[in-house]
Design an enzyme around this catalytic site. Structure first.
Site, PDB file in Angstrom:
ATOM      1  N   ALA A  17       0.841  -1.191   0.000  1.00 18.62           N
ATOM      2  CA  ALA A  17       0.000   0.000   0.000  1.00 18.62           C
ATOM      3  C   ALA A  17       0.882   1.248   0.000  1.00 18.62           C
ATOM      4  O   ALA A  17       1.718   1.416   0.896  1.00 18.62           O
ATOM      5  CB  ALA A  17      -0.898  -0.004   1.224  1.00 18.62           C
TER       6      ALA A  17
ATOM      7  N   GLN B 285      -0.036  -0.308  -5.364  1.00 22.60           N
ATOM      8  CA  GLN B 285      -1.320  -0.240  -4.660  1.00 22.60           C
ATOM      9  C   GLN B 285      -1.457   1.144  -4.025  1.00 22.60           C
ATOM     10  O   GLN B 285      -0.587   1.578  -3.271  1.00 22.60           O
ATOM     11  CB  GLN B 285      -1.392  -1.324  -3.569  1.00 22.60           C
ATOM     12  CG  GLN B 285      -2.796  -1.427  -2.974  1.00 22.60           C
ATOM     13  CD  GLN B 285      -2.893  -2.431  -1.844  1.00 22.60           C
ATOM     14  OE1 GLN B 285      -2.135  -2.360  -0.882  1.00 22.60           O
ATOM     15  NE2 GLN B 285      -3.828  -3.353  -1.943  1.00 22.60           N
TER      16      GLN B 285
ATOM     17  N   TYR C 292      -9.258  -0.040   5.691  1.00 23.51           N
ATOM     18  CA  TYR C 292      -8.671   1.271   5.425  1.00 23.51           C
ATOM     19  C   TYR C 292      -9.762   2.206   4.871  1.00 23.51           C
ATOM     20  O   TYR C 292     -10.932   1.836   4.794  1.00 23.51           O
ATOM     21  CB  TYR C 292      -7.447   1.135   4.503  1.00 23.51           C
ATOM     22  CG  TYR C 292      -6.353   0.351   5.204  1.00 23.51           C
ATOM     23  CD1 TYR C 292      -5.775   0.850   6.369  1.00 23.51           C
ATOM     24  CD2 TYR C 292      -5.953  -0.899   4.754  1.00 23.51           C
ATOM     25  CE1 TYR C 292      -4.801   0.121   7.055  1.00 23.51           C
ATOM     26  CE2 TYR C 292      -4.980  -1.630   5.437  1.00 23.51           C
ATOM     27  CZ  TYR C 292      -4.418  -1.112   6.587  1.00 23.51           C
ATOM     28  OH  TYR C 292      -3.468  -1.825   7.273  1.00 23.51           O
TER      29      TYR C 292
ATOM     30  N   LEU D 170      -3.651 -17.688   1.372  1.00 25.36           N
ATOM     31  CA  LEU D 170      -3.219 -19.054   1.674  1.00 25.36           C
ATOM     32  C   LEU D 170      -3.126 -19.946   0.438  1.00 25.36           C
ATOM     33  O   LEU D 170      -3.419 -21.134   0.510  1.00 25.36           O
ATOM     34  CB  LEU D 170      -4.128 -19.673   2.735  1.00 25.36           C
ATOM     35  CG  LEU D 170      -4.017 -19.024   4.132  1.00 25.36           C
ATOM     36  CD1 LEU D 170      -5.102 -19.551   5.058  1.00 25.36           C
ATOM     37  CD2 LEU D 170      -2.645 -19.264   4.736  1.00 25.36           C
TER      38      LEU D 170
ATOM     39  N   GLY E 250       1.149 -13.905  -1.271  1.00 22.98           N
ATOM     40  CA  GLY E 250       1.858 -13.071  -0.315  1.00 22.98           C
ATOM     41  C   GLY E 250       2.945 -13.876   0.374  1.00 22.98           C
ATOM     42  O   GLY E 250       4.090 -13.971  -0.081  1.00 22.98           O
TER      43      GLY E 250
HETATM   44  C1  LIG Z   1       3.627  -8.555   5.944  1.00 23.64           C
HETATM   45  C2  LIG Z   1       2.324  -8.339   5.244  1.00 23.64           C
HETATM   46  C3  LIG Z   1       1.973  -7.065   4.827  1.00 23.64           C
HETATM   47  C4  LIG Z   1       0.766  -6.858   4.121  1.00 23.64           C
HETATM   48  N1  LIG Z   1       0.480  -5.612   3.615  1.00 23.64           N
HETATM   49  C5  LIG Z   1      -0.582  -5.463   2.781  1.00 23.64           C
HETATM   50  C6  LIG Z   1      -0.774  -4.267   2.058  1.00 23.64           C
HETATM   51  O1  LIG Z   1       0.031  -3.320   2.095  1.00 23.64           O
HETATM   52  N2  LIG Z   1      -1.882  -4.176   1.267  1.00 23.64           N
HETATM   53  C7  LIG Z   1      -2.777  -5.221   1.145  1.00 23.64           C
HETATM   54  O2  LIG Z   1      -3.769  -5.092   0.432  1.00 23.64           O
HETATM   55  N3  LIG Z   1      -2.582  -6.377   1.787  1.00 23.64           N
HETATM   56  C8  LIG Z   1      -1.505  -6.535   2.581  1.00 23.64           C
HETATM   57  N4  LIG Z   1      -1.264  -7.746   3.153  1.00 23.64           N
HETATM   58  C9  LIG Z   1      -2.154  -8.882   2.838  1.00 23.64           C
HETATM   59  C10 LIG Z   1      -1.565  -9.703   1.681  1.00 23.64           C
HETATM   60  O3  LIG Z   1      -1.503  -8.946   0.488  1.00 23.64           O
HETATM   61  C11 LIG Z   1      -2.418 -10.955   1.425  1.00 23.64           C
HETATM   62  O4  LIG Z   1      -3.709 -10.571   1.052  1.00 23.64           O
HETATM   63  C12 LIG Z   1      -2.490 -11.854   2.653  1.00 23.64           C
HETATM   64  O5  LIG Z   1      -1.218 -12.029   3.237  1.00 23.64           O
HETATM   65  C13 LIG Z   1      -3.073 -13.223   2.299  1.00 23.64           C
HETATM   66  O6  LIG Z   1      -2.309 -13.841   1.285  1.00 23.64           O
HETATM   67  P1  LIG Z   1      -1.175 -14.951   1.607  1.00 23.64           P
HETATM   68  O7  LIG Z   1      -1.860 -16.037   2.403  1.00 23.64           O
HETATM   69  O8  LIG Z   1      -0.719 -15.423   0.255  1.00 23.64           O
HETATM   70  O9  LIG Z   1      -0.091 -14.301   2.404  1.00 23.64           O
HETATM   71  C14 LIG Z   1      -0.100  -7.954   3.893  1.00 23.64           C
HETATM   72  C15 LIG Z   1       0.252  -9.223   4.346  1.00 23.64           C
HETATM   73  C16 LIG Z   1       1.455  -9.440   4.999  1.00 23.64           C
HETATM   74  C17 LIG Z   1       1.816 -10.834   5.422  1.00 23.64           C
END
Ligand SMILES: Cc1cc2nc3c(=O)[nH]c(=O)nc-3n(C[C@H](O)[C@H](O)[C@H](O)COP(=O)(O)O)c2cc1C
Length: 359
Positions: A62, A105, A186, A305, A327
C-alpha cells in the site's frame, strides 16, 4: 483439476494494453521501510528479487496518497516527484534485469493511521511524537485507536484529487498498473462498511451513499491514469461480522466499478473489526473471486493461503480466477514461480545471468 497439456498458470493475460506474462501476482505487503514515503534500497531489493524470479506482476505494498494517508511513518508513498523518482529507479532495475510488470497499490489508511510500524506492534503515535491527526470516514474509531476526525465533503474532494495526483506520479515513475486499496478496514472500505460509517450525509446510510466516495476515487484515479493502463481494486468481500459489509454488497460495488472501467478485482476480506469471525483455512477466499468473476463478468485475482503450484494451476484452469496473488508463499520462497514451473512442466524466465545454468 483440469488436464491441460499447457499449464494455464503460465499463460499471459491482457488488461488493456498491458500483457502480464503469467497469472502470478505478488500480493501487496507493507514493508514500513520507506523514507518520507520514498522507496528505499530495501524496496529495490525486495521488489527487484521478484522481478527477476518469474512473477507476472509485482504489486507494491500500500502506497499512501499523502503523508497523512500513511499507516506508519515507514509507509511507502506516492505524492510527489521525489516518489516518482524513487519508483523510476526500481522500474529501471525491472527493465534491465527482470521480466515482471510493475504495479502499485494506492491507499489512504483512514482511521487506522498514525501508528508505529507493524513490528513495533502498531501502537498509536500522537501528533507531538511525530504522528498526524487521524481522519476517517466517520467518528467511529477502530477499537483501541483514536477516534478519527470525519472528512468534510470538501476534504473528500481534496482526497479524490490526491488519488488522481498519485496516479500521475505513478505514471511518471513508470508503473504499469494501479490497484486501489478498498479493503482491510482502510479508508475506502471504512466508507463502505456500516460498522465504520455512521455519516448522515450523502456519503453514509444507504448502499448507494456508502459506495459514493470509493466510486468517486475510482473515477478520479481512472481519469488521471493513461487509458491503456489498467486499474484494479482490492475489496474486502465481507467483514465477517454481523451488521457489516456483505458479499452481496460487494457484487453491487464490483458491477459499479466495472461500469466505470475497472479492469480486475482482487477478492480479499476482513479488516473492519477485531470481532470478525474468519473461517481461515487454505483457499477460504477463492469462492469470492469465483463468484465476482462469474456474476459481475470481470477479471479477478484470488488471494489468501495459496501456496501449492498445483492448487494455483487449478484455480486458473477451472476459471475460478484470472490471477493468483501470493503473499507469504513468495516471502518464504521468492523463487516460487521457478519451482512452480518445474512442478507443472512449464517454461519460465530466468535472468540472463542465470539462464545457462538452468536451461
Ligand atoms: C507482511 C504483510 C503485509 C501486508 N500488507 C498489505 C498491504 O500493504 N496491502 C494489502 O492489500 N494487503 C496486505 N497484506 C495482505 C496480503 O496482500 C495478502 O492478502 C495476505 O497475506 C493473504 O495472502 P497470503 O496467504 O498469500 O499471504 C499484507 C500481508 C502481509 C503478510
Amino acid at each position: 483439476m483440469v488436464g491441460n497439456s499447457k499449464p494455464q498458470l503460465f499463460t499471459p493475460f491482457a488488461l488493456r494494453d498491458l500483457t502480464i506474462p503469467n497469472r502470478v501476482l505478488l500480493s501487496p505487503m507493507g514493508q514500513h521501510s520507506a523514507d518520507e514515503g520514498v522507496p528505499s534500497d530495501w524496496h529495490l531489493m525486495h521488489l527487484g528479487q521478484y522481478a527477476v524470479s518469474g512473477v507476472g506482476c509485482v504489486i507494491t505494498e500500500a502506497a499512501a496518497v499523502s503523508p497523512s494517508a500513511r499507516i506508519s511513518q515507514g509507509c511507502l508513498g506516492i505524492w510527489g516527484p521525489e516518489h516518482a523518482k524513487g519508483f523510476a529507479r526500481i522500474r529501471d532495475f525491472f527493465d534491465r534485469y527482470g521480466s515482471a510488470k510493475f504495479g502499485i497499490q494506492l491507499n489512504h489508511c483512514g482511521r487506522k493511521g498514525s501508528v508505529m510500524k507493524r513490528w513495533e506492534r502498531s501502537k498509536p503515535v500522537s501528533v507531538e511524537d511525530g504522528g498526524w491527526v487521524v481522519e476517517g470516514a466517520s467518528t467511529i474509531g477502530y477499537p483501541g485507536r483514536v477516534a478519527p476526525v470525519p472528512f468534510t465533503p470538501d476534504r473528500l474532494k481534496d482526497l479524490a484529487a490526491d488519488f488522481a495526483n498519485a496516479a500521475r506520479q505513478a505514471h511518471d515513475g513508470g508503473l504499469d498498473l494501479i490497484e486501489i486499496h478498498a479493503a482491510h478496514g482502510y479508508l475506502l472500505h471504512s466508507f463502505l462498511s456500516p460498522l465504520s460509517n455512521n455519516r448522515g450525509d450523502r456519503y453514509g446510510g444507504s448502499l448507494e451513499n456508502r459506495m459514493r466516495f470509493p466510486l468517486e476515487v475510482f473515477e478520479a484515479t481512472r481519469a488521471a491514469w493513461p487509458v491503456g493502463k489498467p486499474i484494479g481494486v482490492r475489496v474486502s468481500t465481507t467483514d465477517w461480522a454481523a451488521g457489516g459489509w456483505t458479499e452481496e454488497e460487494t457484487l453491487v460495488l464490483c458491477a459499479e466499478l466495472k461500469k466505470r472501467g475497472c479492469d480486475y478485482i482482487c477478492a480479499s476480506s476482513g479488516g473492519t473489526t477485531p470481532d470478525q469471525q474468519i473461517p481461515v483455512e487454505p483457499h477460504y477466499q477463492i469462492p469470492f473471486a469465483e463468484r465476482i468473476r462469474r456474476e459481475v463478468g470481470i477479471a479477478t485475482a484470488a488471494v489468501g493461503l495459496i501456496t501449492e503450484p498445483q492448487d494455483a494451476e487449478n484455480i486458473i484452469a477451472e476459471r475460478k480466477a484470472d490471477f493468483v496473488a501470493l503473499g507469504r508463499a513468495l516471502l518464504w520462497d521468492p523463487r516460487w514461480v521457478w519451482h512452480a514451473a518445474k512442478a507443472l512442466g512449464a517454461k519460465t524466465t530466468f535472468p540472463h545471468q542465470y539462464d545457462d545454468v538452468f536451461r
